[in-house]
Design a protein around this motif. Structure first.
Motif, PDB file in Angstrom:
ATOM      1  N   ASP A   2       0.851  -1.183   0.000  1.00 30.97           N
ATOM      2  CA  ASP A   2       0.000   0.000   0.000  1.00 30.97           C
ATOM      3  C   ASP A   2       0.893   1.241   0.000  1.00 30.97           C
ATOM      4  O   ASP A   2       1.124   1.851   1.036  1.00 30.97           O
ATOM      5  CB  ASP A   2      -0.905  -0.030   1.237  1.00 30.97           C
ATOM      6  CG  ASP A   2      -1.829   1.168   1.306  1.00 30.97           C
ATOM      7  OD1 ASP A   2      -2.221   1.687   0.244  1.00 30.97           O
ATOM      8  OD2 ASP A   2      -2.142   1.606   2.428  1.00 30.97           O
ATOM      9  N   GLN A  54       3.554   4.405   3.355  1.00 32.09           N
ATOM     10  CA  GLN A  54       3.008   3.057   3.414  1.00 32.09           C
ATOM     11  C   GLN A  54       2.164   2.965   4.669  1.00 32.09           C
ATOM     12  O   GLN A  54       2.650   3.292   5.762  1.00 32.09           O
ATOM     13  CB  GLN A  54       4.156   2.046   3.507  1.00 32.09           C
ATOM     14  CG  GLN A  54       4.221   1.076   2.394  1.00 32.09           C
ATOM     15  CD  GLN A  54       5.434   0.153   2.522  1.00 32.09           C
ATOM     16  OE1 GLN A  54       6.151   0.149   3.513  1.00 32.09           O
ATOM     17  NE2 GLN A  54       5.645  -0.637   1.502  1.00 32.09           N
ATOM     18  N   ASN A  55       0.914   2.549   4.521  1.00 31.58           N
ATOM     19  CA  ASN A  55       0.015   2.434   5.674  1.00 31.58           C
ATOM     20  C   ASN A  55      -0.002   3.722   6.493  1.00 31.58           C
ATOM     21  O   ASN A  55       0.107   3.709   7.717  1.00 31.58           O
ATOM     22  CB  ASN A  55       0.400   1.236   6.541  1.00 31.58           C
ATOM     23  CG  ASN A  55       0.385  -0.050   5.749  1.00 31.58           C
ATOM     24  OD1 ASN A  55      -0.508  -0.269   4.934  1.00 31.58           O
ATOM     25  ND2 ASN A  55       1.387  -0.882   5.947  1.00 31.58           N
ATOM     26  N   ASN A  56      -0.090   4.835   5.792  1.00 28.16           N
ATOM     27  CA  ASN A  56      -0.167   6.175   6.395  1.00 28.16           C
ATOM     28  C   ASN A  56       1.063   6.566   7.203  1.00 28.16           C
ATOM     29  O   ASN A  56       0.987   7.424   8.074  1.00 28.16           O
ATOM     30  CB  ASN A  56      -1.430   6.316   7.262  1.00 28.16           C
ATOM     31  CG  ASN A  56      -2.690   6.213   6.432  1.00 28.16           C
ATOM     32  OD1 ASN A  56      -2.768   6.771   5.343  1.00 28.16           O
ATOM     33  ND2 ASN A  56      -3.656   5.475   6.927  1.00 28.16           N
TER      34      ASN A  56
END
Length: 154
Positions: A2, A54-56
């Motif tokens: 992500d 990635q992943n906030n």
């Protein structure tokens, strides 16, 4: 994976992102690598900022500076968090930097100051050493350059 890629100028960085940038640079360059230097150097306001999230969470970063005095673009503060290494994100940072510089206008060259042990990584993108090695904050560096007409694969 992500992964989100963001390009921002300084005014587009909110306080949370700016804090994340400075925290990542501090964690890797100052704490991990024990390099004591003035990271907040007044250049951030004039640079483009590349963020990989990635992943906030900020896991990769670099800044791009238009150095019109030397007719070049400078790649600076290229960094990945410890947990992001080995995933090919360094390649993404470099490809993004080169494309952004190419799209920003004409330049004579791209330049960066590489940690000596990373020269081979930068050679993949046609960067070549310029001059002698030097100590920068307790870590040996070398200036590297890529000329405008050097395209990948040529």
């Amino acid at each position: 994976m992500d992964l989100h890629i963001h390009w921002c100028n300084f005014e587009q960085l909110d306080n949370l992102r700016l804090q994340s940038i400075w925290a990542l640079r501090q964690q890797v360059f100052i704490i991990e690598q024990q390099s004591i230097y003035a990271d907040i150097d007044g250049v951030d306001q004039r640079a483009w900022h590349l963020l990989l999230e990635q992943n906030n969470q900020l896991v990769g970063y670099a800044r791009l500076l238009d150095d019109s005095i030397h007719d070049c673009y400078r790649f600076q503060r290229i960094v990945l968090s410890e947990q992001a290494r080995g995933q090919g994100l360094g390649r993404i940072l470099m490809e993004q930097l080169i494309e952004k510089a190419r799209g920003a206008g004409q330049y004579k060259s791209l330049r960066l100051s590489a940690q000596v042990h990373l020269q081979n990584f930068y050679r993949q993108w046609k960067f070549v050493p310029q001059g002698a090695e030097y100590d920068d904050g307790g870590i040996m560096h070398i200036d590297m350059q890529r000329l405008q007409n050097q395209e990948l694969g040529q």
